[in-house]
Design an enzyme around this catalytic site. Structure first.
Site, mmCIF file in Angstrom:
data_model
loop_
_atom_site.group_PDB
_atom_site.id
_atom_site.type_symbol
_atom_site.label_atom_id
_atom_site.label_comp_id
_atom_site.label_asym_id
_atom_site.label_seq_id
_atom_site.Cartn_x
_atom_site.Cartn_y
_atom_site.Cartn_z
ATOM 1 N N SER A 85 0.857 -1.188 0.000
ATOM 2 C CA SER A 85 0.000 0.000 0.000
ATOM 3 C C SER A 85 0.888 1.230 0.000
ATOM 4 O O SER A 85 2.081 1.148 0.354
ATOM 5 C CB SER A 85 -0.889 0.005 1.251
ATOM 6 O OG SER A 85 -1.534 1.254 1.419
ATOM 7 N N TYR A 132 -2.605 -1.685 10.084
ATOM 8 C CA TYR A 132 -2.495 -1.719 8.624
ATOM 9 C C TYR A 132 -1.113 -1.269 8.169
ATOM 10 O O TYR A 132 -0.458 -1.937 7.353
ATOM 11 C CB TYR A 132 -3.577 -0.829 8.020
ATOM 12 C CG TYR A 132 -3.670 -0.881 6.515
ATOM 13 C CD1 TYR A 132 -4.234 -1.984 5.873
ATOM 14 C CD2 TYR A 132 -3.213 0.167 5.733
ATOM 15 C CE1 TYR A 132 -4.329 -2.042 4.495
ATOM 16 C CE2 TYR A 132 -3.306 0.123 4.344
ATOM 17 C CZ TYR A 132 -3.864 -0.980 3.737
ATOM 18 O OH TYR A 132 -3.955 -1.023 2.364
#
Length: 293
Positions: A144, A156
Site C-alpha cells: 500500500s 495496517y
C-alpha cells in the site's frame, strides 16, 4: 517475462477489487488464471467472468492464513493448470479501528495474519516450487502507499511496511536472480474497492457513518481496479520492483526521506569506508530482473 500466453497466474484475494482487476488483466493476455479467495459467492461470480477471457481458469476457496490449505490449493491448482509462474499475493484487509485505545490482540492477529502472514505463506508455498523448476517466475506482493509513509492506522501500516521490506529483500536473493524470478511490490493509492466495508465486516463491526465516509472517498477518488491490473501486468513484463498506481503520496515520501537523511549524523571516514564495502557486497535494487523466457 514478456509473454503471458498460457502461463499460470495464481492470485489471492481475487474475487473482487484489485485482485479481480489483476485477474482480468492477465486473462486478457491469454494467461491461465487461478483465483483464490475466502468469499465463496463472489469467487464463483469472478470465476465465471474471468473464464470468458482466460485461456483456462480455476477457482479455490482459501483463507491465506491457513498454511496447510494454501499448500493443498497450490497443489490442486498446479495439477489443473500447470506450474505457477506468476504469484500475486493480493489478499488483504484494513482495520476499521479508529483509536489506538480500541485495539486488542485479536485485531493485531487478524490484520497481520492476513496482510503479512498471507504474503509469507504464499511466498513460502510457491517460491520453492519455482526455484526447483529453475524459473522463470515472478512474485507480486500487494502492500500500500501506507507501506511507504505512515498513517494513524497502526495495524495496517505495520503490515504493509513489512510487505514492502519483504519484497525488496526477496529481490536481492541471489537464487531468485540466478533463476530469473522477479519480485514486485504493489503500493496502490486510492482504488475503487470495497476494502473499507469488507474490513469492518471482517472485524464484526457495523458499517457506520465513519466507515461509509471512507468508502465514499474510495468510490469518488479511487482508480478503477482494471487500471491497477494493467499496471501490474506492465510492471511484471518490465521486471519493475515498485508498482505505484498514482503520485499523490509523492510529497509524503519525499518528506519521510528528508527526515531520514536529516537524522543521520555527520559523515566520518569510518562511514565512507563502510559505505564502500557495502556497495561491493550489497546488490542494488535498481536494475530490473530480466527473467528467462
Amino acid at each position: 517475462m514478456q509473454d503471458f500466453a498460457n502461463r499460470h497466474v495464481f492470485i489471492t484475494g481475487a474475487a473482487q477489487g484489485i485482485g479481480l482487476g489483476i485477474a482480468r488483466a492477465f486473462a486478457a493476455e491469454g494467461a491461465r488464471v487461478t483465483l483464490a479467495d475466502l468469499d465463496r459467492e463472489r469467487l464463483a461470480a469472478a470465476e465465471e467472468e474471468v473464464a470468458a477471457l482466460a485461456a483456462d481458469t480455476a477457482a479455490f476457496t482459501l483463507d491465506v492464513r491457513d498454511r496447510e490449505a494454501f499448500d493443498a490449493v497450490v497443489g490442486a491448482a498446479e495439477a489443473r493448470l500447470g506450474p505457477i509462474e506468476v504469484l500475486c499475493n493480493n489478499a488483504g484487509l484494513g482495520s476499521a479501528t479508529t483509536s489506538i485505545a480500541d485495539l486488542d490482540y485479536r485485531q493485531w492477529d487478524h490484520v497481520l495474519g492476513v496482510n503479512l502472514g498471507g504474503v509469507v505463506n504464499g511466498v513460502q508455498t510457491v517460491l520453492p516450487r519455482m526455484l526447483a523448476r529453475g524459473g522463470p517466475g515472478h512474485i507480486v506482493n500487494t502492500a500500500s502507499g501506507a507501506g511507504l509513509v505512515a498513517t494513524t492506522n497502526l495495524t495496517y501500516v505495520t503490515s504493509k511496511f513489512a510487505v514492502v521490506g519483504l519484497t525488496e529483500s526477496l529481490r536481492l536473493q541471489p537464487e531468485l536472480v540466478a533463476s530469473g524470478i522477479g519480485a514486485s511490490v504493489l503500493c496502490p493509492g486510492l482504488v475503487r474497492t470495497e476494502v473499507v466495508r469488507n474490513s469492518a465486516r471482517a472485524e464484526g463491526r457495523e458499517v457506520d457513518d465513519l466507515i461509509e465516509k471512507g468508502h465514499a472517498l474510495l468510490q469518488q477518488g479511487g482508480l478503477d481496479p482494471d487500471t491497477v491490473g494493467g499496471q501490474v501486468v506492465a510492471a511484471v513484463r518490465e521486471g519493475r520492483l515498485h508498482i505505484h498506481t498514482d503520485r499523490y503520496v509523492a510529497p509524503l515520501i519525499e518528506q519521510r526521506m528528508r527526515l531520514q537523511l536529516d537524522a543521520l549524523p555527520p559523515e566520518t571516514d569510518r562511514d565512507r569506508l563502510l559505505a564502500a564495502q557495502l556497495r561491493e557486497r550489497q546488490p542494488t535494487l535498481t536494475p530490473p530482473i530480466a527473467g528467462r523466457e
